[in-house]
Structures are given as structure tokens and as C-alpha cells.
Design a protein around this motif. Structure first.
Motif, PDB file in Angstrom:
ATOM      1  N   PRO A 172       0.807  -1.223   0.000  1.00 55.36           N
ATOM      2  CA  PRO A 172       0.000   0.000   0.000  1.00 55.36           C
ATOM      3  C   PRO A 172       0.842   1.276   0.000  1.00 55.36           C
ATOM      4  N   ASP A 197      -8.041  -9.672   0.978  1.00 55.12           N
ATOM      5  CA  ASP A 197      -7.673  -8.477   1.741  1.00 55.12           C
ATOM      6  C   ASP A 197      -6.507  -7.727   1.100  1.00 55.12           C
ATOM      7  N   ARG A 200      -8.086  -5.505  -1.414  1.00 54.67           N
ATOM      8  CA  ARG A 200      -8.857  -4.469  -0.718  1.00 54.67           C
ATOM      9  C   ARG A 200      -7.930  -3.373  -0.184  1.00 54.67           C
ATOM     10  N   LYS A 201      -6.800  -3.779   0.379  1.00 51.27           N
ATOM     11  CA  LYS A 201      -5.865  -2.796   0.934  1.00 51.27           C
ATOM     12  C   LYS A 201      -5.275  -1.913  -0.158  1.00 51.27           C
ATOM     13  N   TYR A 203      -6.764  -1.208  -3.010  1.00 49.10           N
ATOM     14  CA  TYR A 203      -7.863  -0.340  -3.442  1.00 49.10           C
ATOM     15  C   TYR A 203      -8.030   0.832  -2.476  1.00 49.10           C
ATOM     16  N   GLU A 204      -7.998   0.538  -1.190  1.00 47.38           N
ATOM     17  CA  GLU A 204      -8.156   1.597  -0.176  1.00 47.38           C
ATOM     18  C   GLU A 204      -7.020   2.611  -0.253  1.00 47.38           C
ATOM     19  N   SER A 207      -7.449   4.737  -3.307  1.00 51.26           N
ATOM     20  CA  SER A 207      -8.590   5.640  -3.136  1.00 51.26           C
ATOM     21  C   SER A 207      -8.201   6.859  -2.309  1.00 51.26           C
ATOM     22  N   VAL A 208      -7.381   6.632  -1.294  1.00 50.45           N
ATOM     23  CA  VAL A 208      -6.900   7.748  -0.472  1.00 50.45           C
ATOM     24  C   VAL A 208      -6.120   8.737  -1.325  1.00 50.45           C
TER      25      VAL A 208
END
Length: 230
Positions: A172, A197, A200-201, A203-204, A207-208
Motif C-alpha cells: 500500500p 484483503d 482491498r488494501k 484499493y483503499e 482511493s486515499v
């Protein structure tokens, strides 16, 4: 030193990695390499990205001394432990006097792993040979290829028009390097090989950074996402 992001994936897969379907061709792969490279007993081999040793063990059984290197300490530990078990059997066809040793590089700083850029000569040759539109270069891959997709784009932030990692993952902390490239991330919700996960991490994190990113998760689908029509 902080563990490399892949360490979590290695702990998730563990010894089961050696039983996944994509490992079934290991013996044929090693036999091919021994033949094509004309490898002989007593020679030394460096296995970069050795993982838990699915190839390293087979090379050693052929009488070749192997040094394995991997970013995951977990995988290195599995390799070394299995090598000890293998050598303790007394089977002359397994280890004999040859050995397989390994070490881990847990540096999570991407710029310290290898040169950050693609080999320009290789890229340019591919563009000329296949008449590639430089504005339409895309990166994608499944499983470890999905992980490689994130890393490849991180090393070359302005090179690809878009990327589509499937059942993969990444660090990330690379989000700032990835944000200029549009991403569409795919993963099976019940993936027992690479946890959803990880996607998902990523993507998060993207997105930030307000990146152009989409995430599609397929319910009731395991790691065989390649069998699903995307």
C-alpha cells in the motif's frame, strides 16, 4: 528492519503453497532447464525468488548445489526445513553431499530492490517489433502476476495506460507511485491462496490518493478466477 509486504502473503500460504495446482509441473520445468542449460552435478545455481523451494529441491536432488534468495523469510524457513527433512531420509537420489541454502531480503523500499525503470532497450524493441501504440500499453497478471502488476507499475509510474491485477496484492505504500495509472482490480472473495484483503488494501490506499481505481470482487469464487469471464 520492517518485513517486506509479501511476508504476510507467504504466511497466509505457508507450506500449502507446495500443493497448489500451479506447482504440479515443477519436475518437468526443472528437467527442461537442466537439459537446455546443460546443468551437471556439482554445478552451482542461484535461484532468485526461490519461494519455499519447489524448484530448488529438485535441482539439489539432481546433484546441483543451490543458493536460494527470496524476499520472504517464511518461505526461506520452509525451504531450509524441508531440505533438512529431505537430507535426513538417506535417499541417495535426494541431497547426497549437495545442498540448498537460502537467505531473505526483507527490504520493503522498492528503489533498493532493483533499478526502478524497465529496460528501455527491451521495451523499445517490443514496441518496434509488435507495432505497439505507446499510448495503449497495459499491464496485467493473475496471482503472483497480479502482484507483479502492482510492482511493475510502481517501478514505471508513467509507462502504462492502465493496469488490471487479478487475485494479487502489493505494498500500500506504493500508492503514491501508482496513482497516475488507472487500475481495475479483480479478486475472488473466497480466495484461499492470496487473500482478497490484499486487493482491498491496495484499493483503499489508491482511493486515499484519489487515483482512478475500481475493485471487483466475485462472491463464492476462489483463486481460479481465470475460469470466470471478466
Amino acid at each position: 528492519m520492517d518485513n517486506h509486504w509479501f511476508e504476510a502473503a507467504a504466511h497466509h500460504m505457508g507450506d500449502a503453497y507446495l500443493n497448489y495446482s500451479f506447482t504440479k509441473g515443477s519436475e518437468q520445468e526443472v528437467a527442461f532447464l537442466i537439459k537446455e542449460l546443460d546443468l551437471k552435478p556439482g554445478m552451482k545455481l542461484l535461484d532468485v525468488g526461490c519461494g519455499p523451494g519447489r524448484h530448488s529441491h529438485l535441482f539439489a536432488r539432481a546433484g546441483i548445489t543451490v543458493l536460494g534468495i527470496d524476499i520472504s523469510q517464511k518461505f526461506v524457513d520452509i525451504l531450509v526445513n524441508n531440505s533438512k527433512q529431505d537430507s535426513s531420509t538417506g535417499d541417495k537420489q535426494s541431497w547426497g553431499s549437495n545442498s540448498c541454502s537460502a537467505g531473505a531480503n526483507l527490504n520493503s523500499n522498492i528503489t533498493n530492490i532493483i533499478d526502478k525503470k524497465l529496460d528501455s532497450s527491451i521495451a523499445e524493441k517490443a514496441i518496434l517489433k509488435y507495432k505497439i501504440d505507446p499510448t495503449r500499453r497495459y499491464a496485467g497478471g493473475l496471482s503472483m502476476g497480479g502482484m507483479g502488476t502492482f510492482e511493475l507499475v510502481a517501478r514505471n509510474p508513467d509507462y502504462f495506460a492502465a493496469a488490471f491485477p487479478i487475485c494479487g496484492g502489493g505494498n500500500p505504500k506504493w500508492a503514491n507511485l501508482l496513482k497516475s495509472t488507472p487500475f481495475w482490480i479483480f479478486h475472488g472473495e473466497d480466495d484461499g491462496v492470496v487473500s482478497v484483503d490484499f486487493s482491498r488494501k491496495m484499493y483503499e490506499a489508491l482511493s486515499v490518493e484519489k487515483a482512478s481505481v475500481r475493485l471487483t470482487i466475485y462472491p463464492d469464487v476462489n483463486h481460479n478466477l481465470s475460469l470466470i469471464h471478466i
